[in-house]
Each structure stands twice: as structure tokens, then as C-alpha cells.
Design an enzyme around this catalytic site. Structure first.
Site, PDB file in Angstrom:
ATOM      1  N   ILE A 184       0.469  -1.533  -0.059  1.00 52.23           N
ATOM      2  CA  ILE A 184       0.118   0.108   0.133  1.00 52.23           C
ATOM      3  C   ILE A 184       0.686   1.403   0.016  1.00 52.23           C
ATOM      4  O   ILE A 184       1.973   0.983   0.029  1.00 52.23           O
ATOM      5  CB  ILE A 184      -0.871  -0.080   1.104  1.00 52.23           C
ATOM      6  CG1 ILE A 184      -1.934  -1.589   1.036  1.00 52.23           C
ATOM      7  CG2 ILE A 184      -1.497   1.301   1.887  1.00 52.23           C
ATOM      8  CD1 ILE A 184      -2.287  -1.574   2.721  1.00 52.23           C
ATOM      9  N   CYS A 185       0.429   2.361  -0.709  1.00 55.21           N
ATOM     10  CA  CYS A 185       1.261   3.816  -0.482  1.00 55.21           C
ATOM     11  C   CYS A 185       0.197   4.578  -0.967  1.00 55.21           C
ATOM     12  O   CYS A 185      -1.002   4.144  -1.092  1.00 55.21           O
ATOM     13  CB  CYS A 185       2.310   3.397  -2.077  1.00 55.21           C
ATOM     14  SG  CYS A 185       2.025   3.936  -3.230  1.00 55.21           S
ATOM     15  N   ARG A 186       0.374   5.723  -1.279  1.00 56.10           N
ATOM     16  CA  ARG A 186      -0.541   7.304  -1.614  1.00 56.10           C
ATOM     17  C   ARG A 186      -1.254   6.824  -2.281  1.00 56.10           C
ATOM     18  O   ARG A 186      -2.949   7.038  -2.995  1.00 56.10           O
ATOM     19  CB  ARG A 186      -0.072   8.683  -1.553  1.00 56.10           C
ATOM     20  CG  ARG A 186      -0.467   9.291  -1.366  1.00 56.10           C
ATOM     21  CD  ARG A 186      -0.070  10.782  -1.490  1.00 56.10           C
ATOM     22  NE  ARG A 186       1.092  11.007  -2.828  1.00 56.10           N
ATOM     23  CZ  ARG A 186      -0.229  11.460  -4.053  1.00 56.10           C
ATOM     24  NH1 ARG A 186      -1.062  11.614  -3.754  1.00 56.10           N
ATOM     25  NH2 ARG A 186       0.708  12.279  -4.992  1.00 56.10           N
ATOM     26  N   MET A 214      -4.080   4.714  -0.416  1.00 61.95           N
ATOM     27  CA  MET A 214      -4.910   5.466   0.435  1.00 61.95           C
ATOM     28  C   MET A 214      -5.603   6.923  -0.656  1.00 61.95           C
ATOM     29  O   MET A 214      -6.803   7.108  -0.057  1.00 61.95           O
ATOM     30  CB  MET A 214      -3.843   5.839   1.372  1.00 61.95           C
ATOM     31  CG  MET A 214      -3.313   4.575   1.833  1.00 61.95           C
ATOM     32  SD  MET A 214      -4.913   3.446   2.678  1.00 61.95           S
ATOM     33  CE  MET A 214      -5.445   5.021   4.087  1.00 61.95           C
TER      34      MET A 214
END
Length: 98
Positions: free
Chosen positions: A62-64, A90
Site C-alpha cells: 500500500i502507498c498513497r 490511500m
């Protein structure tokens, strides 16, 4: 590279699935909230922290927005890990954060 959408991930979590998630954002980004149950390993630390991961365990990265997590997933796959990129990151996440 394997991918999962934020909606698919949220549905799996709501259905009680046990998922191993790694958030590769920087410290100041995760302070704004992480998906409950995710562990934080900033992208730059991933190569040095491989000993914390199990090659038999599938991971959701997961990242931005999905870019850094994609690079992390490709790196992990090249090292023999089972990694799936959460596309949209996200920015697209509609579920709870902690």
C-alpha cells in the site's frame, strides 16, 4: 504484477479475511492514517527489512496512489515474495483508518 483494488481489499477485510498488508509510505504520510492491521515499512527500508517478511506469506503493498507500492511489489516479487499492489492507494481508500 498482481493487483487488487481498494474496494476488493475492503470487501476481503470486511468478510474477515486475514491479510498481511505493508504500507510503504513515509512517516508523515502514515500519521494521517493507515489501514488497520497494516505494518509500516517505508519504501526505502524495504530492502533492509526483508528478514521481517516470510516468502510463504502473501502481502498486499500500500502507498498513497499506487506508484511506490507497485515498485515495492515488483522488487518483492523479484526477491521471491508473493506481493500484490493495491491500485489507487490511500487516495482511493474508503474504509477505516487507524
Amino acid at each position: 504484477m498482481k493487483e487488487i483494488t481498494t474496494t476488493e481489499l475492503q470487501q476481503q477485510l470486511e468478510n474477515g479475511a486475514t491479510l498481511h498488508m505493508i504500507d510503504v509510505r513515509e512517516d508523515e504520510e502514515v500519521e494521517q492514517g493507515m489501514i488497520p492491521g497494516a505494518i509500516h515499512i517505508p519504501l526505502g527500508e524495504v530492502p533492509d527489512r526483508l528478514s521481517e517478511l516470510d516468502k510463504a506469506t502473501p502481502y498486499v503493498i500500500i502507498c498513497r496512489s499506487g506508484g511506490r507500492s507497485g515498485r515495492a511489489a515488483e522488487f518483492l516479487e523479484a526477491q521471491g515474495y508473493d506481493a500484490t499492489n493495491m491500485v489507487g492507494g490511500m487516495l482511493d481508500w474508503q474504509g477505516n483508518v487507524e
